[in-house]
Design a protein around this motif. Structure first.
Motif, short mmCIF file in Angstrom:
data_model
loop_
_atom_site.label_atom_id
_atom_site.label_comp_id
_atom_site.label_asym_id
_atom_site.label_seq_id
_atom_site.Cartn_x
_atom_site.Cartn_y
_atom_site.Cartn_z
N ALA A 193 0.82 -1.22 0.00
CA ALA A 193 0.00 0.00 0.00
C ALA A 193 0.85 1.26 0.00
O ALA A 193 0.47 2.28 -0.58
N GLY A 194 2.01 1.20 0.64
CA GLY A 194 2.86 2.38 0.75
C GLY A 194 3.84 2.57 -0.39
O GLY A 194 4.53 3.60 -0.44
N ALA A 195 3.91 1.62 -1.31
CA ALA A 195 4.85 1.71 -2.43
C ALA A 195 4.30 2.64 -3.49
O ALA A 195 3.85 2.21 -4.56
N ARG A 196 4.32 3.91 -3.21
CA ARG A 196 3.81 4.94 -4.12
C ARG A 196 4.84 6.04 -4.26
O ARG A 196 5.58 6.35 -3.33
N VAL A 197 4.89 6.65 -5.43
CA VAL A 197 5.82 7.75 -5.68
C VAL A 197 5.01 9.02 -5.85
O VAL A 197 4.32 9.18 -6.86
N PRO A 198 5.04 9.93 -4.88
CA PRO A 198 4.28 11.17 -5.02
C PRO A 198 4.86 12.05 -6.11
O PRO A 198 6.08 12.05 -6.34
N ASP A 199 3.99 12.76 -6.82
CA ASP A 199 4.49 13.66 -7.85
C ASP A 199 4.97 14.96 -7.22
O ASP A 199 4.70 15.25 -6.06
N ASP A 200 5.69 15.74 -8.00
CA ASP A 200 6.26 17.00 -7.52
C ASP A 200 5.46 18.21 -7.99
O ASP A 200 5.94 19.34 -7.89
N TYR A 201 4.26 17.97 -8.51
CA TYR A 201 3.45 19.08 -8.99
C TYR A 201 2.69 19.74 -7.85
O TYR A 201 2.24 19.07 -6.91
N SER A 202 2.53 21.02 -7.93
CA SER A 202 1.72 21.78 -6.98
C SER A 202 0.48 22.28 -7.70
O SER A 202 0.58 23.15 -8.57
N ASN A 203 -0.66 21.70 -7.37
CA ASN A 203 -1.89 22.11 -8.05
C ASN A 203 -2.21 23.59 -7.78
O ASN A 203 -2.72 24.29 -8.66
N THR A 204 -1.90 24.05 -6.57
CA THR A 204 -2.16 25.45 -6.24
C THR A 204 -1.33 26.38 -7.14
O THR A 204 -1.84 27.36 -7.69
N ALA A 205 -0.04 26.03 -7.27
CA ALA A 205 0.83 26.87 -8.10
C ALA A 205 0.41 26.81 -9.57
O ALA A 205 0.50 27.81 -10.29
#
Length: 224
Positions: free
Chosen positions: A152-164
């Protein structure tokens, strides 16, 4: 056999066993426990963050300091959990990613940070990390809950900022960029249609020998 002979035999077995299990001088991690290894990894990670040398090549898996994951391995998480052999191979790759990342971090870590980790050099720290990874893996892989948490924890978060992206110029720049690409595509297609894509007369490239007869060509493909 008399008592003296038994004593000599027992002493010989003890000496032989000690020789077979002797570790290099200064190796104090023979009896590492999961708790000790977790504390050591925490101290190492804290030193890495303080010195600003954290490696960003692969993502860490929360709760499992000896594992890291990239996007390719993350995509295989559910598939790996379907068989024991696949899961073992998948875990081995996760451990390899962490080992490689820690080698980079330790290489860049200030030497003054090593005494607090109870190691004399980066190589010794990496070796201890490898041993502690084995200790923690032996505990975690025996627990179905821990195995599920790894998947479940094997995930790579993206570096995008939706707010920006919303507040910035992303929508406008994307529109201009898309129009530019479309114009380039139209111009390139027209160039190929006119035959001047090469900037001059068209050139034909072919082998120096004449082509093979059709029957011979079919025979080659039939036997392929």
């Amino acid at each position: 056999m008399n008592r003296r002979a038994l004593a000599v035999l027992f002493f010989g077995l003890v000496v032989a066993t000690g020789c077979a299990t002797r570790l290099p001088v200064g190796d104090a991690t023979t009896f590492d426990t999961p708790g000790a290894c977790e504390r050591w990894f925490a101290a190492l990670d804290s030193a890495v963050v303080r010195n600003g040398v954290r490696d960003g090549e692969a993502a860490r898996i929360a709760g499992f300091p000896y594992l890291r994951v990239d996007r390719f391995l993350a995509s295989l998480a559910n598939l790996a959990s379907r068989s024991e052999a696949a899961f073992a191979a998948w875990i081995a790759h996760l451990r390899r990613l962490d080992r490689e990342a820690r080698a980079v971090e330790l290489q860049n870590l200030a030497p003054t940070a090593l005494p607090a980790l109870q190691v004399t050099n980066a190589a010794a720290a990496l070796e201890r990390g490898i041993r502690c990874a084995a200790v923690l893996a032996a505990r975690d892989l025996a627990s179905p809950d821990a195995r599920g948490a790894i998947v479940a924890g094997a995930r790579v978060p993206d570096d995008y900022s939706n707010t920006a992206r919303v507040l910035g110029l992303f929508p406008l720049s994307a529109l201009v960029f898309a129009r530019g690409v479309a114009a380039w595509q139209r111009e390139t297609l027209h160039a190929f249609e006119r035959g001047d894509a090469a900037g001059g007369a068209a050139q034909v490239f072919m082998p120096p020998a004449p082509p093979l007869p059709a029957p011979q060509t079919r025979a080659i493909f039939a036997g392929a």
